[in-house]
Design a protein around this motif. Structure first.
Motif, mmCIF file in Angstrom:
data_model
loop_
_atom_site.group_PDB
_atom_site.id
_atom_site.type_symbol
_atom_site.label_atom_id
_atom_site.label_comp_id
_atom_site.label_asym_id
_atom_site.label_seq_id
_atom_site.Cartn_x
_atom_site.Cartn_y
_atom_site.Cartn_z
ATOM 1 N N SER A 107 1.258 -0.823 -0.240
ATOM 2 C CA SER A 107 0.138 -0.203 -0.306
ATOM 3 C C SER A 107 0.948 1.163 0.086
ATOM 4 C CB SER A 107 -1.078 0.062 1.765
ATOM 5 O OG SER A 107 -1.764 -0.969 1.522
ATOM 6 N N ALA A 108 0.453 2.227 -0.989
ATOM 7 C CA ALA A 108 1.333 3.330 -0.857
ATOM 8 C C ALA A 108 0.912 4.703 -1.701
ATOM 9 C CB ALA A 108 2.261 2.706 -2.006
ATOM 10 N N ASN A 109 1.777 5.454 -0.831
ATOM 11 C CA ASN A 109 0.683 6.935 -1.763
ATOM 12 C C ASN A 109 1.668 8.461 -1.881
ATOM 13 O OD1 ASN A 109 2.334 8.070 0.306
ATOM 14 N ND2 ASN A 109 0.698 8.762 2.042
ATOM 15 N N ARG A 141 -2.509 2.321 -11.156
ATOM 16 C CA ARG A 141 -1.424 1.798 -12.063
ATOM 17 C C ARG A 141 0.443 2.000 -11.489
ATOM 18 N NH1 ARG A 141 -2.614 5.249 -17.013
ATOM 19 N NH2 ARG A 141 -2.863 6.682 -15.255
ATOM 20 N N LEU A 142 0.631 1.605 -12.013
ATOM 21 C CA LEU A 142 1.685 1.584 -11.523
ATOM 22 C C LEU A 142 2.794 1.706 -12.468
ATOM 23 C CD1 LEU A 142 2.206 -2.247 -8.828
ATOM 24 C CD2 LEU A 142 2.063 0.402 -8.194
ATOM 25 N N ASP A 143 3.146 2.726 -12.355
ATOM 26 C CA ASP A 143 4.436 2.970 -14.232
ATOM 27 C C ASP A 143 5.421 3.108 -13.195
ATOM 28 O OD1 ASP A 143 5.525 4.576 -15.431
ATOM 29 O OD2 ASP A 143 4.651 6.173 -15.378
ATOM 30 N N ILE A 144 6.341 1.515 -13.994
ATOM 31 C CA ILE A 144 7.518 1.252 -13.569
ATOM 32 C C ILE A 144 8.780 1.209 -14.331
ATOM 33 C CG2 ILE A 144 8.324 -0.891 -12.599
ATOM 34 C CD1 ILE A 144 5.816 -2.023 -11.789
ATOM 35 N N THR A 145 10.080 2.167 -13.748
ATOM 36 C CA THR A 145 11.136 1.998 -14.695
ATOM 37 C C THR A 145 11.591 0.869 -14.729
ATOM 38 O OG1 THR A 145 10.428 4.657 -14.264
ATOM 39 C CG2 THR A 145 13.074 3.750 -15.303
ATOM 40 N N THR A 146 13.211 0.179 -15.382
ATOM 41 C CA THR A 146 13.495 -0.857 -15.215
ATOM 42 C C THR A 146 14.509 -0.879 -15.652
ATOM 43 O OG1 THR A 146 13.105 -2.483 -17.350
ATOM 44 C CG2 THR A 146 11.304 -2.604 -14.738
ATOM 45 N N GLU A 147 15.595 -1.693 -15.268
ATOM 46 C CA GLU A 147 16.611 -0.819 -16.237
ATOM 47 C C GLU A 147 17.100 -1.069 -17.924
ATOM 48 O OE1 GLU A 147 20.911 -2.301 -14.210
ATOM 49 O OE2 GLU A 147 19.605 -3.476 -12.718
ATOM 50 N N LEU A 148 15.660 -1.772 -18.188
ATOM 51 C CA LEU A 148 15.605 -2.227 -19.315
ATOM 52 C C LEU A 148 14.490 -1.905 -20.393
ATOM 53 C CD1 LEU A 148 15.722 -6.261 -19.260
ATOM 54 C CD2 LEU A 148 18.172 -4.602 -19.330
ATOM 55 N N PRO A 163 10.568 1.549 -19.341
ATOM 56 C CA PRO A 163 9.612 1.388 -19.013
ATOM 57 C C PRO A 163 8.720 0.656 -19.047
ATOM 58 C CG PRO A 163 9.503 2.961 -20.383
ATOM 59 C CD PRO A 163 10.934 2.086 -20.594
ATOM 60 N N LEU A 164 7.375 0.157 -17.796
ATOM 61 C CA LEU A 164 6.582 -0.427 -18.714
ATOM 62 C C LEU A 164 5.038 0.249 -17.453
ATOM 63 C CD1 LEU A 164 8.640 -2.738 -17.610
ATOM 64 C CD2 LEU A 164 7.189 -4.051 -18.485
ATOM 65 N N MET A 165 3.845 0.094 -17.778
ATOM 66 C CA MET A 165 3.013 0.565 -17.209
ATOM 67 C C MET A 165 1.934 -0.739 -16.704
ATOM 68 S SD MET A 165 1.520 3.739 -16.206
ATOM 69 C CE MET A 165 1.927 5.363 -16.886
ATOM 70 N N VAL A 166 1.839 -0.824 -15.619
ATOM 71 C CA VAL A 166 1.089 -2.325 -14.907
ATOM 72 C C VAL A 166 -0.219 -1.608 -14.565
ATOM 73 C CG1 VAL A 166 0.891 -4.380 -13.891
ATOM 74 C CG2 VAL A 166 3.348 -3.128 -14.440
ATOM 75 N N ARG A 167 -1.182 -1.612 -14.880
ATOM 76 C CA ARG A 167 -2.361 -1.329 -14.646
ATOM 77 C C ARG A 167 -3.473 -2.203 -14.037
ATOM 78 N NH1 ARG A 167 -4.426 -0.704 -21.117
ATOM 79 N NH2 ARG A 167 -2.921 -3.197 -21.133
ATOM 80 N N PRO A 168 -4.333 -2.787 -13.156
ATOM 81 C CA PRO A 168 -5.029 -3.481 -12.522
ATOM 82 C C PRO A 168 -5.409 -4.289 -13.857
ATOM 83 C CG PRO A 168 -5.587 -1.443 -11.339
ATOM 84 C CD PRO A 168 -4.557 -0.413 -12.446
ATOM 85 N N GLY A 169 -5.475 -5.690 -13.086
ATOM 86 C CA GLY A 169 -6.277 -6.626 -14.151
ATOM 87 C C GLY A 169 -4.430 -6.908 -15.386
ATOM 88 N N PHE A 183 14.846 -1.267 -10.474
ATOM 89 C CA PHE A 183 13.161 -0.277 -10.465
ATOM 90 C C PHE A 183 12.649 -0.134 -10.223
ATOM 91 C CE2 PHE A 183 11.950 -4.208 -8.379
ATOM 92 C CZ PHE A 183 10.684 -3.919 -7.479
ATOM 93 N N SER A 184 11.660 0.724 -10.368
ATOM 94 C CA SER A 184 11.258 2.119 -9.519
ATOM 95 C C SER A 184 10.360 2.501 -9.986
ATOM 96 C CB SER A 184 12.046 3.667 -9.499
ATOM 97 O OG SER A 184 11.553 4.463 -8.363
ATOM 98 N N VAL A 185 9.330 2.675 -8.710
ATOM 99 C CA VAL A 185 7.936 2.875 -8.789
ATOM 100 C C VAL A 185 7.568 4.406 -8.971
ATOM 101 C CG1 VAL A 185 5.756 1.867 -8.035
ATOM 102 C CG2 VAL A 185 7.289 0.276 -8.379
ATOM 103 N N ARG A 186 6.273 5.110 -9.744
ATOM 104 C CA ARG A 186 5.957 5.723 -9.309
ATOM 105 C C ARG A 186 4.001 5.599 -9.742
ATOM 106 N NH1 ARG A 186 5.471 9.160 -13.368
ATOM 107 N NH2 ARG A 186 4.765 11.444 -12.246
ATOM 108 N N LEU A 187 3.383 6.446 -8.913
ATOM 109 C CA LEU A 187 1.765 6.258 -8.866
ATOM 110 C C LEU A 187 0.884 7.194 -9.941
ATOM 111 C CD1 LEU A 187 2.092 5.640 -5.214
ATOM 112 C CD2 LEU A 187 2.519 3.749 -6.810
ATOM 113 N N PRO A 188 0.499 6.869 -10.540
ATOM 114 C CA PRO A 188 0.672 7.851 -11.926
ATOM 115 C C PRO A 188 -0.920 8.524 -11.460
ATOM 116 C CG PRO A 188 0.530 6.016 -12.929
ATOM 117 C CD PRO A 188 1.417 5.735 -11.581
ATOM 118 N N ASP A 189 -1.639 7.617 -10.858
ATOM 119 C CA ASP A 189 -3.278 7.903 -10.245
ATOM 120 C C ASP A 189 -2.947 7.649 -8.850
ATOM 121 O OD1 ASP A 189 -3.579 6.827 -12.184
ATOM 122 O OD2 ASP A 189 -4.399 4.445 -12.184
ATOM 123 N N GLY A 190 -2.607 7.784 -7.419
ATOM 124 C CA GLY A 190 -2.438 8.410 -6.845
ATOM 125 C C GLY A 190 -2.414 6.532 -5.541
ATOM 126 N N PRO A 191 -2.772 7.130 -4.301
ATOM 127 C CA PRO A 191 -2.451 6.048 -3.982
ATOM 128 C C PRO A 191 -3.122 4.534 -4.528
ATOM 129 C CG PRO A 191 -3.689 7.792 -2.709
ATOM 130 C CD PRO A 191 -3.537 7.967 -4.088
#
Length: 490
Positions: A175-177, A200-207, A209-215, A226-234
């Motif tokens: 759980s993250a915000n 969604r999780l906006d994930i930057t990897t060494e190879l 980026p990927l955007m991973v959505r619920p589902g 890797f590093s994770v950004r939260l484009p939709d908030g919490p």
């Protein structure tokens, strides 16, 4: 002699044509990235032309004075089909970082040892279920909510084995915000399957980026940052971490090459490099402990790469569900998306199963889950929709647990209704996506999940729900006596 010219719709066609050798999945409104596709491929991707040499991995001089670097995800002398590795051509080598120090303050709620000697875990035979785990509130301009990023928000629910022994797995929630900012995470203990449930999780990897959505499901290989950004908030979701093993496509046996999860529907990132000369923090998880170092440049500076030790994602809506059409129920292994092998023959360490919309057409068949006792532990969650089971409640963001060999199934009322209703084809799991980690053998649960903050989400199973079960067998005493008499006369 005149040459022959093919025609279509009256227009001449060229006699030769060059086909594109790379298919990329294009961006969508909620995913800005393109991807290369396939599962287990030896991918090749470069953000600038001519970086990768076609004849060797380590040329004396890489174009643009890049550094060649290999990441091995398997033993170097493994069988050819088991080799997992990737070659990267980057602006700076990964070794260019400051001192690495243990930093337990980052997160004290991650467990990676589930041996009896660990006082933070315990065995549990009883059925358990958790309501949706709370999500930290959004951080406002006034700074009301404490910022919690992806790594800080991981909480271990249970597991088996030990990361240091390279055996077993762990089940976590997150759980993250807050975005991770100039911070990267690297799991040296194993491979992580990540399932976002909200946001969604906006994930930057060494190879790349990927955007991973619920589902969708995302698999991050061991040892890669890797590093994770939260484009939709919490955001909230689930993690299935396996120590020294890999998630793989399950064997289909007599099903053949098609159906279930198909290789072509998996997506891997395309190379993209960043230039950032600011200070970055790198967090490594090793034997369950978090270690931290700093460096004066971004870790995401890979200009080109090739190999098969790569992050991938998969849209679970692409899963081709196979069910018994005329009679009886199929074993739930038919819903396996990814499987993890173990050191026991024919017994997976774990299977990741998905339950989505499908038609049920079986005739003369008890359609709900039948009463059963499994050698496996069942950990089940809900991404969205309504849970179809009835012996315990499960909401999106929650979790349930059934211990190995312990009996479980539907309520007596559900059994009665399902045994008597008139059957017709029906579509189930409408607008619903549930999943299961089908784990071979027993699991230990954490004290955090059973007695700590996680226990605030526990809702106990009502043992009186089984008091209504009655043996209908005793209503047939006259018929039983007559059948015995008839049998004795033969």
């Amino acid at each position: 002699m005149a040459s022959l010219v093919s025609r279509a719709n009256g227009n001449p066609l060229p006699q030769t044509a060059t086909a594109k050798t790379e298919f990329t999945k294009p961006p969508t409104p909620d995913d800005p990235y393109s991807y290369t596709t396939g599962f287990g491929n030896r991918f090749i991707s470069q953000a600038l032309p001519g970086v990768i040499s076609w004849s060797q991995n380590t040329p004396q001089k890489v174009k643009y004075d890049l550094y060649s670097e290999q990441l091995n995800g398997s033993a170097v002398n493994a069988k050819r089909n088991d080799i997992r590795h990737v070659w990267m051509y980057r602006i700076r080598p990964s070794v260019a970082h400051g001192p690495v120090r243990l930093d337990p303050s980052i997160n004290k709620h991650i467990e990676s040892s589930f041996l009896s000697s660990n006082p933070n875990v315990e065995s549990c035979a009883a059925q358990q279920a958790w309501d949706p785990f709370p999500i930290p509130g959004a951080k406002t301009a006034c700074g009301d909510a404490q910022p919690i990023n992806f790594v800080q928000g991981i909480r271990t629910i249970g597991g088996k084995g030990d990361a240091g022994l390279q055996e077993g797995l762990a089940v976590h929630t997150y759980s993250a915000n807050s975005n991770m900012g100039r911070e990267a995470f690297c799991n040296n203990d194993g491979e992580m399957l990540i399932l976002p449930q909200q946001g969604r999780l906006d994930i930057t990897t060494e190879l790349g980026p990927l955007m991973v959505r619920p589902g969708e499901v995302f698999v991050m290989p061991s040892g890669m940052r890797f590093s994770v950004r939260l484009p939709d908030g919490p955001s909230r979701g689930y993690i299935h971490e396996v120590f020294a093993a890999h998630h793989d496509i399950p064997e289909r046996g007599v099903i053949g090459p098609n159906g279930m999860s198909m290789e072509r529907n998996f997506c891997a990132p395309l190379a993209r490099y960043d230039i950032d000369e600011n200070v970055w923090s790198i967090i490594h998880k090793l034997d369950g402990a978090l270690h931290k170092c700093q460096q004066r440049h971004t870790p995401f500076d890979v200009v080109a790469w090739h190999g098969n030790h790569a992050p991938i994602k998969y849209d679970l809506n692409e899963f081709v569900s196979l069910t018994n059409s005329i009679k009886d129920q199929a074993d739930p292994t038919l819903y396996t998306v990814l499987s993890v092998p173990s050191n026991k023959k024919d017994t997976p360490l774990s299977e990741f199963m998905i339950f989505t919309e499908k038609w049920i057409t079986a005739e003369g068949t008890f359609r709900p889950p039948y009463y059963h006792r499994n050698m496996s532990t069942e950990v089940m969650g809900l991404i969205f929709g309504e849970y179809g089971g009835s012996s315990h409640a499960l909401a999106p963001g929650g979790l349930s647990y059934e211990a190995a060999y312990m009996p479980h199934g539907e309520t007596y009322e559900t059994w009665q209704a399902a045994s008597q209703r008139e059957l017709e084809p029906v579509k189930i799991c409408r607008d619903t996506m549930a999943f299961m980690f089908h784990i071979g053998g027993s699991l230990k649960l954490t004290k955090w999940a059973m007695h700590g903050q996680g226990a605030k989400s526990l809702h106990p199973s009502d043992p009186s729900q089984w008091d209504s079960v009655r043996p209908g067998f005793f209503d047939h005493t006259e018929q039983i006596a007559a059948d015995i008499a008839t049998e004795n006369e033969r």
